[in-house]
Design a protein around this motif. Structure first.
Motif, PDB file in Angstrom:
ATOM      1  N   VAL A 134       0.858  -1.185   0.000  1.00  0.00           N
ATOM      2  CA  VAL A 134       0.000   0.000   0.000  1.00  0.00           C
ATOM      3  C   VAL A 134       0.889   1.228   0.000  1.00  0.00           C
ATOM      4  O   VAL A 134       1.683   1.417   0.931  1.00  0.00           O
ATOM      5  N   PRO A 135       0.814   2.093  -1.023  1.00  0.00           N
ATOM      6  CA  PRO A 135       1.628   3.315  -1.021  1.00  0.00           C
ATOM      7  C   PRO A 135       1.314   4.174   0.198  1.00  0.00           C
ATOM      8  O   PRO A 135       0.164   4.241   0.653  1.00  0.00           O
ATOM      9  N   SER A 136       2.333   4.812   0.736  1.00  0.00           N
ATOM     10  CA  SER A 136       2.135   5.631   1.926  1.00  0.00           C
ATOM     11  C   SER A 136       1.153   6.767   1.686  1.00  0.00           C
ATOM     12  O   SER A 136       0.438   7.195   2.599  1.00  0.00           O
ATOM     13  N   THR A 137       1.082   7.254   0.446  1.00  0.00           N
ATOM     14  CA  THR A 137       0.146   8.336   0.139  1.00  0.00           C
ATOM     15  C   THR A 137      -1.306   7.857   0.085  1.00  0.00           C
ATOM     16  O   THR A 137      -2.223   8.683   0.129  1.00  0.00           O
ATOM     17  N   SER A 138      -1.520   6.550  -0.016  1.00  0.00           N
ATOM     18  CA  SER A 138      -2.885   5.997  -0.085  1.00  0.00           C
ATOM     19  C   SER A 138      -3.321   5.341   1.213  1.00  0.00           C
ATOM     20  O   SER A 138      -4.445   4.815   1.280  1.00  0.00           O
ATOM     21  N   ALA A 139      -2.466   5.340   2.231  1.00  0.00           N
ATOM     22  CA  ALA A 139      -2.803   4.653   3.483  1.00  0.00           C
ATOM     23  C   ALA A 139      -4.037   5.275   4.135  1.00  0.00           C
ATOM     24  O   ALA A 139      -4.908   4.557   4.642  1.00  0.00           O
ATOM     25  N   ALA A 140      -4.134   6.610   4.129  1.00  0.00           N
ATOM     26  CA  ALA A 140      -5.285   7.270   4.748  1.00  0.00           C
ATOM     27  C   ALA A 140      -6.566   6.949   3.993  1.00  0.00           C
ATOM     28  O   ALA A 140      -7.620   6.674   4.598  1.00  0.00           O
ATOM     29  N   PHE A 141      -6.513   6.960   2.654  1.00  0.00           N
ATOM     30  CA  PHE A 141      -7.702   6.648   1.853  1.00  0.00           C
ATOM     31  C   PHE A 141      -8.198   5.244   2.141  1.00  0.00           C
ATOM     32  O   PHE A 141      -9.398   5.034   2.400  1.00  0.00           O
ATOM     33  N   TRP A 142      -7.289   4.266   2.104  1.00  0.00           N
ATOM     34  CA  TRP A 142      -7.722   2.891   2.328  1.00  0.00           C
ATOM     35  C   TRP A 142      -8.100   2.646   3.784  1.00  0.00           C
ATOM     36  O   TRP A 142      -8.918   1.770   4.080  1.00  0.00           O
ATOM     37  N   GLY A 143      -7.538   3.411   4.699  1.00  0.00           N
ATOM     38  CA  GLY A 143      -7.978   3.307   6.087  1.00  0.00           C
ATOM     39  C   GLY A 143      -9.421   3.747   6.254  1.00  0.00           C
ATOM     40  O   GLY A 143     -10.216   3.095   6.936  1.00  0.00           O
TER      41      GLY A 143
END
Length: 294
Positions: A134-143
């Motif tokens: 999971v890219p670090s920039t997408s962690a918040a979105f997928w969370g």
């Protein structure tokens, strides 16, 4: 005698008078509270032209509000579709004939219904931040998406289960009589009717899921609330920015509720037409089977 009089006693003249008086008092209190809030904000210079002028510029929308709105809609759309699929699968799983499937489905649904959405968001955000795929920039979105999917999907699963249980037993008996298995009866006969019956509750849950995207602000997801807060900090007009953000949320919720209600009405009319057609065919067949007059 109408249907309501069968459910409860109609109020008499005194009760109706008390209801009118209570309604008037409630409206007066709400109006007075609104006037007090507006006066307090005006005393703090929150309605001056300088504080609202930024919303007349393109940068306030293109740099803050519209990207935040897109982030909110994107997360909500993915979460709502995934939650619906999750809810149908585990709702049917709670009604499965196999006992292990029922136990596992019940455990999953009850667990994610009990855990607060914010706790789920924090957990999955930190978990995805540590995972390499999971890219670090997408962690918040997928969370945000994962938390909303699991929580709202569990609620939808309970709605599916209770909706199927609320159907008349004759639905399943008729399906079994024509040779369908219990699982096919639930999937083909009972589930569509349950979804239609539980549509108002599902609409409310969809609105809750849309509003819960604002919790992504806690895990640095740049959704609408975060964008409004950043705009307020940048333009020194935090209260007006939050008011505009709230208005956008209200418009989104009303739009979603209207669209979902239109869909429910259309499905209800289509179901009624199909039932009328089936009834007409059955009646015609019964008439054809009658013996000819002597």
């Amino acid at each position: 005698m109408n249907d309501q009089s069968l459910l409860f006693d109609l109020p008499g003249p005194r009760a109706r008078r008390r209801e009118r008086i209570g309604n008037v008092i409630g409206v007066v209190v709400l109006v007075a509270l609104g006037v007090w809030v507006i006066a307090a904000l005006a005393a703090k210079d929150q309605f001056t032209a300088a504080r609202w002028a930024p919303f007349l510029t393109a940068s306030a929308w293109t740099d803050y509000l519209l990207p935040g709105l897109w982030a909110t809609l994107r997360a909500a759309a993915v979460a709502l579709v995934a939650a619906f699929i999750f809810g149908v699968v585990f709702g049917l799983g709670r009604l499965a004939d196999a006992r292990p499937v029922r136990w596992i489905s019940t455990l999953v649904v009850e667990f994610f219904r009990a855990v607060p959405v914010l706790v789920l968001m924090l957990f999955f955000y930190f978990m995805f931040s540590q995972l390499s795929f999971v890219p670090s920039t997408s962690a918040a979105f997928w969370g945000v998406v994962t938390a909303l999917t699991l929580y709202n999907g569990s609620v939808v699963a309970e709605l599916v289960r209770s909706g199927i249980h609320s159907l008349p037993s004759g639905q399943r008996e008729a399906a079994l009589a024509i040779g369908l298995t219990p699982s096919r009866s639930r999937r083909l006969i009972e589930l569509p009717q349950a979804l239609l019956a539980m549509m108002p509750a599902m609409i409310s849950q969809l609105i809750v899921a849309l509003k819960d995207t604002a919790l992504g602000y806690i895990i640095t997801y740049s959704e609408l609330l975060a964008a409004g807060s950043l705009l307020g900090s940048a333009k020194a007009n935090l209260i007006p920015s939050l008011i505009v953000t709230a208005i956008i949320f209200v418009a989104l919720n009303f739009g979603m509720s209207w669209a979902a209600q239109r869909l429910a009405d259309r499905l209800s009319r289509r179901t009624s037409e199909q039932m009328s057609t089936v009834t007409g065919i059955a009646t015609a067949a019964d008439v054809a089977d009658l013996p000819a007059p002597a």
